[in-house]
Design an enzyme around this catalytic site. Structure first.
Site, PDB file in Angstrom:
ATOM      1  N   GLY A  18       0.874  -1.199  -0.026  1.00 11.94           N
ATOM      2  CA  GLY A  18      -0.094  -0.056  -0.285  1.00 11.94           C
ATOM      3  C   GLY A  18       1.115   1.299  -0.096  1.00 11.94           C
ATOM      4  O   GLY A  18       0.442   2.190   0.299  1.00 11.94           O
ATOM      5  N   ASN A  20       1.406   3.031  -2.459  1.00 12.20           N
ATOM      6  CA  ASN A  20       0.715   3.849  -3.376  1.00 12.20           C
ATOM      7  C   ASN A  20      -0.236   4.490  -2.816  1.00 12.20           C
ATOM      8  O   ASN A  20      -0.858   5.772  -2.934  1.00 12.20           O
ATOM      9  CB  ASN A  20       0.409   3.346  -4.644  1.00 12.20           C
ATOM     10  CG  ASN A  20       1.446   3.387  -5.633  1.00 12.20           C
ATOM     11  OD1 ASN A  20       1.615   4.205  -6.195  1.00 12.20           O
ATOM     12  ND2 ASN A  20       2.165   2.140  -5.901  1.00 12.20           N
ATOM     13  N   MET A  95      -3.779  -6.878  -6.951  1.00 13.67           N
ATOM     14  CA  MET A  95      -3.345  -7.917  -7.689  1.00 13.67           C
ATOM     15  C   MET A  95      -4.155  -8.980  -8.101  1.00 13.67           C
ATOM     16  O   MET A  95      -4.174 -10.210  -8.061  1.00 13.67           O
ATOM     17  CB  MET A  95      -2.123  -8.555  -7.116  1.00 13.67           C
ATOM     18  CG  MET A  95      -1.096  -7.622  -6.567  1.00 13.67           C
ATOM     19  SD  MET A  95      -0.287  -6.571  -7.786  1.00 13.67           S
ATOM     20  CE  MET A  95       1.187  -7.654  -8.428  1.00 13.67           C
ATOM     21  N   ASN A 112      -5.856   2.291 -12.745  1.00 12.92           N
ATOM     22  CA  ASN A 112      -4.722   1.506 -12.153  1.00 12.92           C
ATOM     23  C   ASN A 112      -3.260   1.893 -12.441  1.00 12.92           C
ATOM     24  O   ASN A 112      -3.017   2.831 -13.577  1.00 12.92           O
ATOM     25  CB  ASN A 112      -4.721   0.257 -13.002  1.00 12.92           C
ATOM     26  CG  ASN A 112      -3.831  -0.974 -12.565  1.00 12.92           C
ATOM     27  OD1 ASN A 112      -3.617  -1.138 -11.300  1.00 12.92           O
ATOM     28  ND2 ASN A 112      -3.061  -1.596 -13.445  1.00 12.92           N
ATOM     29  N   HIS A 114       0.637   0.847 -13.064  1.00 11.83           N
ATOM     30  CA  HIS A 114       1.287  -0.354 -13.382  1.00 11.83           C
ATOM     31  C   HIS A 114       2.755   0.206 -13.583  1.00 11.83           C
ATOM     32  O   HIS A 114       3.081   1.112 -14.085  1.00 11.83           O
ATOM     33  CB  HIS A 114       0.766  -0.851 -14.618  1.00 11.83           C
ATOM     34  CG  HIS A 114       1.520  -2.010 -15.059  1.00 11.83           C
ATOM     35  ND1 HIS A 114       1.285  -3.389 -14.691  1.00 11.83           N
ATOM     36  CD2 HIS A 114       2.251  -2.121 -16.227  1.00 11.83           C
ATOM     37  CE1 HIS A 114       2.090  -4.110 -15.028  1.00 11.83           C
ATOM     38  NE2 HIS A 114       2.784  -3.615 -16.176  1.00 11.83           N
ATOM     39  N   SER A 141       3.215   3.711 -15.235  1.00 14.39           N
ATOM     40  CA  SER A 141       1.743   4.217 -16.177  1.00 14.39           C
ATOM     41  C   SER A 141       0.699   4.375 -15.097  1.00 14.39           C
ATOM     42  O   SER A 141       0.496   3.228 -14.495  1.00 14.39           O
ATOM     43  CB  SER A 141       1.598   3.409 -17.364  1.00 14.39           C
ATOM     44  OG  SER A 141       2.698   3.270 -18.272  1.00 14.39           O
ATOM     45  N   THR A 146      -9.429  -1.320 -18.325  1.00 17.34           N
ATOM     46  CA  THR A 146     -10.467  -2.239 -19.098  1.00 17.34           C
ATOM     47  C   THR A 146     -10.303  -3.639 -18.819  1.00 17.34           C
ATOM     48  O   THR A 146      -9.326  -3.779 -17.935  1.00 17.34           O
ATOM     49  CB  THR A 146     -10.140  -1.817 -20.532  1.00 17.34           C
ATOM     50  OG1 THR A 146      -8.716  -2.330 -21.042  1.00 17.34           O
ATOM     51  CG2 THR A 146     -10.147  -0.411 -20.797  1.00 17.34           C
ATOM     52  N   ASP A 150      -3.881  -4.807 -17.712  1.00 15.23           N
ATOM     53  CA  ASP A 150      -2.679  -3.684 -17.783  1.00 15.23           C
ATOM     54  C   ASP A 150      -2.976  -3.019 -19.016  1.00 15.23           C
ATOM     55  O   ASP A 150      -1.978  -2.510 -19.735  1.00 15.23           O
ATOM     56  CB  ASP A 150      -1.493  -4.129 -17.552  1.00 15.23           C
ATOM     57  CG  ASP A 150      -1.138  -4.695 -16.114  1.00 15.23           C
ATOM     58  OD1 ASP A 150      -0.434  -5.724 -15.896  1.00 15.23           O
ATOM     59  OD2 ASP A 150      -2.012  -4.184 -15.144  1.00 15.23           O
ATOM     60  N   GLU A 179       6.091   6.496  -9.144  1.00 12.37           N
ATOM     61  CA  GLU A 179       4.628   6.243  -8.856  1.00 12.37           C
ATOM     62  C   GLU A 179       4.166   7.017  -7.875  1.00 12.37           C
ATOM     63  O   GLU A 179       2.830   7.373  -8.019  1.00 12.37           O
ATOM     64  CB  GLU A 179       4.644   4.526  -8.502  1.00 12.37           C
ATOM     65  CG  GLU A 179       5.165   3.611  -9.522  1.00 12.37           C
ATOM     66  CD  GLU A 179       4.718   2.153  -9.023  1.00 12.37           C
ATOM     67  OE1 GLU A 179       3.738   1.834  -8.486  1.00 12.37           O
ATOM     68  OE2 GLU A 179       5.561   1.481  -9.393  1.00 12.37           O
TER      69      GLU A 179
END
Ligand code: GRF
Length: 215
Positions: A18, A20, A95, A112, A114, A141, A146, A150, A179
């Site tokens: 966690g 991020n 994940m 998301n 990645h 990124s 969708t 990724d 990130e």
């Protein structure tokens, strides 16, 4: 209307450390235009849940090992998300591969992050694969989610130079630092009404992006 009610509400999905999520929490403490309404993990007892609790953010665990199949897990996860009535869902170190039905339900309001310069290195072990491929640049990124793993339209990227003596872990540390700058920035753009997903393309300030924004 209180100040909080006017902020874009976010639910963050985690599976592990966690960091991020922590970057998003820190951003909210520094006046970001969004608030984190809840944190949901598919695994119990992970550090990401502790980070949320420390920040007085409600948490839920939807443990995927307790469901017979992906569809029933996704349905329970969607229900847990809807209970927070968020404007935006952010997968931050989450994940799990999500079903089309789940992705469709939140299309256009699920992001998301990645750890690669998509479309390169979708999937796992991105730092090792970048080193093995002899990449001179790597990075992270943020994309709309969708059903393609990724694979959603990329909004923004942050780059790091691959150093001569980089190991998988030394590279991962530098990417993770980028990130933590990138994700709160993109979530802030969404909160500011600057981002949209339309016809499978990213629209930023009313313009369809030809290439991801480089941060
Ligand atoms: C990060 O590299 C993220 O991009 C990937 O999982 C890693 C751990 O993320 N999806 P976090 O520390 O759990 O936020």
């Amino acid at each position: 209307m209180t100040e909080t009610q006017q902020k874009t509400s976010v639910v963050v999905l985690v599976s592990g450390s966690g960091t991020n999520l922590q970057a998003l929490i820190d951003a909210t403490a520094n006046g970001a235009p969004f608030e984190i309404r809840g944190v949901i993990s598919n695994r119990p007892g992970v550090r990401g849940l502790e980070r949320a609790t420390t920040a007085d953010i409600p948490t839920r665990v939807i443990d995927h090992t307790e469901f017979p199949d992906r569809a029933s897990f996704d349905a329970a996860l969607a229900e847990a998300i809807d209970a927070f009535t968020p404007d935006l869902i952010v997968l931050a170190g989450f994940m799990r591969i999500l079903t089309q039905a789940f992705v469709d339900r939140f299309a256009g309001r699920m992001l998301n992050i990645h750890p690669s310069l998509l479309p390169a290195f979708q999937g796992l072990h991105t730092h090792r694969r970048a080193l093995e491929a002899g990449m001179r640049e790597h990075g992270a990124s943020v994309h709309f989610v969708t059903a393609e793993l990724d694979g959603g339209p990329v909004i923004a990227q942050a780059r790091v130079a691959v150093e001569q003596n980089d190991s998988e872990s030394s590279l991962a540390v530098r990417v993770l630092q980028r990130e933590h700058e990138l994700l709160p920035k993109v979530v802030g753009w969404f909160a500011g009404g600057r981002l949209a997903l339309r016809d499978e393309r990213v629209w930023f300030d009313g313009q369809a992006l030809e290439t991801p924004i480089q941060c």
